[in-house]
Design an enzyme around this catalytic site. Structure first.
Site, short mmCIF file in Angstrom:
data_model
loop_
_atom_site.label_atom_id
_atom_site.label_comp_id
_atom_site.label_asym_id
_atom_site.label_seq_id
_atom_site.Cartn_x
_atom_site.Cartn_y
_atom_site.Cartn_z
N TYR A 179 0.81 -1.22 0.00
CA TYR A 179 0.00 0.00 0.00
C TYR A 179 0.84 1.27 0.00
CZ TYR A 179 -4.39 -2.45 0.95
OH TYR A 179 -5.50 -3.25 0.87
N LYS B 18 4.02 -14.32 5.20
CA LYS B 18 4.30 -15.25 4.11
C LYS B 18 5.81 -15.21 3.88
CE LYS B 18 3.12 -18.12 0.89
NZ LYS B 18 2.62 -19.48 1.18
N ASP C 60 -1.67 -18.19 3.94
CA ASP C 60 -2.55 -19.17 3.28
C ASP C 60 -3.12 -20.15 4.32
OD1 ASP C 60 0.07 -20.07 3.60
OD2 ASP C 60 0.16 -21.13 1.69
N ASP D 287 -5.81 -6.83 5.10
CA ASP D 287 -6.97 -6.41 4.32
C ASP D 287 -7.78 -7.64 3.92
OD1 ASP D 287 -8.69 -4.81 2.67
OD2 ASP D 287 -7.59 -5.59 0.94
N ASP E 6 -11.73 -9.51 5.61
CA ASP E 6 -13.01 -9.75 4.92
C ASP E 6 -13.48 -11.18 5.22
OD1 ASP E 6 -13.01 -7.19 3.76
OD2 ASP E 6 -13.74 -7.95 1.83
C1 IPM Z 1 -10.31 -1.69 3.67
C2 IPM Z 1 -10.56 -1.41 2.23
C3 IPM Z 1 -9.48 -0.48 1.68
C4 IPM Z 1 -8.15 -1.20 1.83
C5 IPM Z 1 -9.73 -0.02 0.24
C6 IPM Z 1 -11.02 0.76 0.12
C7 IPM Z 1 -8.57 0.79 -0.32
O1 IPM Z 1 -10.66 -2.60 1.51
O2 IPM Z 1 -10.27 -0.75 4.47
O3 IPM Z 1 -10.16 -2.86 4.04
O4 IPM Z 1 -7.76 -1.97 0.96
O5 IPM Z 1 -7.50 -0.97 2.84
MG MG Z 2 -10.59 -4.35 2.72
#
Ligand code: IPM
Ligand code: MG
Length: 355
Positions: free
Chosen positions: A137, A188, A220, A244, A248
């Site tokens: 990032y 990793k 992984d 990130d 999710d």
């Molecule tokens: C998050 C989001 C962001 C990230 C995006 C919107 C750039 O997915 O906050 O997890 O990748 O950090």
């Molecule tokens: Mg995200």
């Protein structure tokens, strides 16, 4: 009475709707627990960009630093180039305000929310500490021979000793506050050899925290364990990109994007709170988005601002509403957005009367 200054960026898509509900809850928490917030509502996001060509002006960015906290609804819109608003607003705040910890709790409030077989709230209660200023990032990328057959695209994963050490230290300190006192490093390093810096830094700090049980998993395998044995995790620390992705997955394990919240922190300084979900443009303006994640982000913000009782009360109300099935879930369209906020507000008042 204490007054906190909060900058609010409702942003794109469903951002304004979930932010509206979250602010209802913040106001009620203030009334019940005796504090006030003074809010600056900032217009930034895609709509504002399309109208003015302004993303986040320098003067506005400077002002953000003067607040006690920032609340963000959601950012992202397919009408503008990929990453433009994300880098211009979210990443600018994360990097510019040096918000080096992205704190992402994963907690299952009711068995019915979990897509995994036979997992209960006793099995899913962890916190992912995501590094938030470095890695892929950091922005170091480029294209040479763009558009030609010979095109080369690169993006550099950047890790600094200081950046890695401060986030791992934060994770060790956090692990110390939790009953299990366990910290897992997720990386990793077997393939991304630069992450050997994480391995070594983690080992150095572990020696300073003999009371913390340490563990390690490659990303992984960590994804696999998160589904198979989520009960193995307590606190886990990881890089920006892996953090990130795995959060999710974590969001789904705790019930979905409608519940998962995060805090982008620089301990002791202005910090940013947001739901993990995106702007979901197709649901914008329909009053179907679940605002629980945004409300949980308010709970995290209250905790950060020192209102531990208010934070616990908000979380307690959400947990109770989900357990009792007054809230039938956190999916899109399960409840009208505004009704969720109203329900939380009513129960927060009730919980306060019962105190
Ligand atoms: C998050 C989001 C962001 C990230 C995006 C919107 C750039 O997915 O906050 O997890 O990748 O950090
Ligand atoms: Mg995200």
């Amino acid at each position: 009475m204490k007054t906190h200054s909060i900058a609010v960026i409702a942003g794109d898509g469903i951002g304004p709707e979930v932010t509206r509900e979250a602010m209802k809850v913040l106001d009620t928490a203030g009334q019940v627990f005796g504090f006030k917030t003074q809010r600056s509502v900032l217009p930034y996001g895609t709509e504002h960009y399309l109208k003015t060509k302004e993303i986040l002006p320098d003067a506005a960015f400077e002002e953000l630093g003067g607040h006690d906290a920032i609340f963000l609804g959601a950012i992202g819109d397919p009408r503008v180039p990929v990453g433009l608003i994300e880098y211009g607003i979210i990443a600018r705040m994360r990097f510019g305000l040096d918000l080096y910890v992205n704190l992402r709790p994963i907690k299952l409030f009711d068995e019915s929310l979990c897509p995994l077989k036979d997992k209960t709230p006793a099995d899913i209660d962890m916190v992912i500490v995501r590094e938030n200023t470095e890695d892929a990032y950091s922005g170091a990328h480029g294209f040479t021979h763009k558009g030609l057959r010979t095109e080369v695209a690169t993006q550099t994963m950047v890790y600094t000793r200081e950046g890695v050490e401060r986030v791992i230290r934060y994770a060790f300190e956090l692990a110390r506050t939790r009953p299990r006192k366990q910290l897992t490093l997720i990386d990793k390093a077997n393939a991304v050899r630069a992450q050997d810096l994480w391995t070594r830094t983690f080992a150095d700090l572990a020696a300073q925290y003999p009371d913390i049980k340490t563990d390690h998993a490659y990303i992984d395998a960590a994804c696999m364990w998160m589904v198979k044995n989520p009960e193995w995790f307590d606190v886990a620390v990881t890089t920006n990109l892996f953090g990130d992705i795995i959060t999710d997955l974590g969001a789904m394990v705790q019930g979905g994007m409608g519940i998962a919240a995060s805090g982008n922190l620089h301990p002791g300084r202005v910090s940013l709170f947001e739901p993990i979900h995106g702007s979901a443009p197709k649901y914008a303006g329909k009053n179907v988005a679940c605002p629980v994640a945004a409300i949980m982000a308010v709970a995290m913000m209250l905790d950060y601002l020192g209102h531990k009782d208010a934070a616990a009360a908000v979380e307690g109300v959400i947990a109770e509403l989900l357990r009792s099935k007054r809230l039938k879930g956190v999916g899109t369209g399960v409840h009208p957005t505004n009704e969720v906020g109203d329900l939380v507000v009513a129960h927060l008042r009730e919980a306060a009367l019962a105190r």
